[in-house]
Write a protein that holds these residues in place. Structure first.
Motif, PDB file in Angstrom:
ATOM      1  N   UNK A   1       0.823  -1.208   0.000  1.00 42.91           N
ATOM      2  CA  UNK A   1       0.000   0.000   0.000  1.00 42.91           C
ATOM      3  C   UNK A   1       0.861   1.263   0.000  1.00 42.91           C
ATOM      4  N   UNK A   2       2.196   1.090  -0.041  1.00 40.27           N
ATOM      5  CA  UNK A   2       3.084   2.232  -0.001  1.00 40.27           C
ATOM      6  C   UNK A   2       3.253   2.806   1.393  1.00 40.27           C
ATOM      7  N   UNK A   3       3.040   1.957   2.408  1.00 38.09           N
ATOM      8  CA  UNK A   3       3.076   2.398   3.805  1.00 38.09           C
ATOM      9  C   UNK A   3       4.287   1.784   4.510  1.00 38.09           C
ATOM     10  N   UNK A   4       4.949   2.578   5.330  1.00 44.95           N
ATOM     11  CA  UNK A   4       6.013   2.051   6.182  1.00 44.95           C
ATOM     12  C   UNK A   4       5.362   1.306   7.340  1.00 44.95           C
ATOM     13  N   UNK A   5       5.605   0.000   7.477  1.00 45.19           N
ATOM     14  CA  UNK A   5       4.939  -0.776   8.532  1.00 45.19           C
ATOM     15  C   UNK A   5       5.189  -0.244   9.932  1.00 45.19           C
ATOM     16  N   UNK A   6       6.397   0.257  10.167  1.00 45.62           N
ATOM     17  CA  UNK A   6       6.730   0.720  11.513  1.00 45.62           C
ATOM     18  C   UNK A   6       6.038   2.041  11.838  1.00 45.62           C
ATOM     19  N   UNK A   7       5.890   2.900  10.839  1.00 48.86           N
ATOM     20  CA  UNK A   7       5.118   4.123  11.048  1.00 48.86           C
ATOM     21  C   UNK A   7       3.639   3.790  11.252  1.00 48.86           C
ATOM     22  N   UNK A   8       3.144   2.800  10.530  1.00 49.37           N
ATOM     23  CA  UNK A   8       1.741   2.419  10.661  1.00 49.37           C
ATOM     24  C   UNK A   8       1.448   1.825  12.030  1.00 49.37           C
ATOM     25  N   UNK A   9       2.409   1.101  12.598  1.00 49.14           N
ATOM     26  CA  UNK A   9       2.207   0.479  13.905  1.00 49.14           C
ATOM     27  C   UNK A   9       2.340   1.463  15.061  1.00 49.14           C
ATOM     28  N   UNK A  10       3.031   2.558  14.829  1.00 46.29           N
ATOM     29  CA  UNK A  10       3.370   3.485  15.913  1.00 46.29           C
ATOM     30  C   UNK A  10       2.174   3.946  16.748  1.00 46.29           C
ATOM     31  N   UNK A  11       1.005   4.293  16.147  1.00 46.94           N
ATOM     32  CA  UNK A  11      -0.110   4.780  16.966  1.00 46.94           C
ATOM     33  C   UNK A  11      -0.665   3.744  17.938  1.00 46.94           C
ATOM     34  N   UNK A  12      -0.350   2.482  17.717  1.00 49.24           N
ATOM     35  CA  UNK A  12      -0.940   1.420  18.535  1.00 49.24           C
ATOM     36  C   UNK A  12      -0.012   0.949  19.655  1.00 49.24           C
TER      37      UNK A  12
END
Length: 233
Positions: free
Chosen positions: A77-88
């Motif tokens: 999806x063009x998303x950095x997995x670690x940035x995506x996980x950060x809010x959780x």
């Protein structure tokens, strides 16, 4: 039985809002798997025997093996997995901080009951996803054969000390309450996940009645797991 969406489920490429919700969902599951690995590896230190230590380490390896596929989908999806996980990180870490097991048996019950409740919740949500994402989420929820190991060890412990059963029953009820609180917090903090459950004009969602039935199913499955462990829900 999980209520399923109809054939109008959107794709992550066609609906930006839906895509954002899918990214959040995959990210929270991925971080949950990472923390499950960490907890199981830590709990292995409490194992009473080398065989138990190995069994728990194998359970941990199963959890971490699921992360890469989730990360691959996020990268697609063009998303950095670690940035995506950060809010959780904060809400999930807080949950685990509030439910740190005091001993080997509490760790086993948490792995079986707490993680099982989270898995059931994500399976419920998966019914409202597109087929590809649903398959990935459901595959990430597979428990494997370790559940039999946990049931066997907990039941054996209760047979040796009946007082253990009462303490673990209270622990299981606490895990249920804490897990539901955590799920509500995550959904409330992330508008995309709330919208995913609510649905929209062009895609199905959960009305209040359906939401009530979902939580009834979650509660019933929790009670089944407690019974499987030889505990009162």
């Amino acid at each position: 039985m999980v209520e399923s969406a109809d054939a109008t489920a959107p794709t992550a490429d066609a609906d930006p809002d839906y895509r954002a919700a899918v990214v959040d969902l995959l990210a929270v599951i991925a971080y949950g798997e990472i923390t499950a690995f960490e907890r199981l590896a830590e709990d292995a230190k409490l194992a009473p025997s080398l065989a138990d230590k190995l069994d728990l380490a194998q359970m941990a390896s199963i959890e971490i093996a699921k992360v890469e596929r989730l990360h691959e989908r996020l990268r697609a999806f063009g998303v950095d997995p670690f940035e995506a996980m950060a809010p959780f990180r904060a809400p999930i870490d807080e949950f685990h901080g509030h439910t740190a097991p005091a001993d080997w048996y509490e760790g086993l019950v948490k792995a079986y009951v707490g993680d099982g409740l989270a898995n059931d919740f994500y399976r419920e949500i998966a019914a409202y996803l597109d087929a590809d994402t649903r398959e990935l989420v459901v595959a990430s929820m597979e428990e494997g054969t370790h559940s039999a190991f946990v049931v066997e060890r907990v039941r054996a412990g209760i047979a040796e000390d009946h007082r253990l059963g009462g303490r673990l029953a209270l622990w299981g009820r606490r895990l249920m309450g804490e897990a539901l609180t955590q799920a509500q917090r995550v959904a409330a903090d992330r508008d995309e996940l709330s919208a995913l459950l609510a649905g929209g004009v062009d895609r199905p969602g959960l009305d209040l009645a359906a939401l009530g039935r979902m939580f009834t199913r979650l509660t019933e499955r929790h009670m089944e797991r407690m019974t499987e462990l030889g505990l009162e829900a």
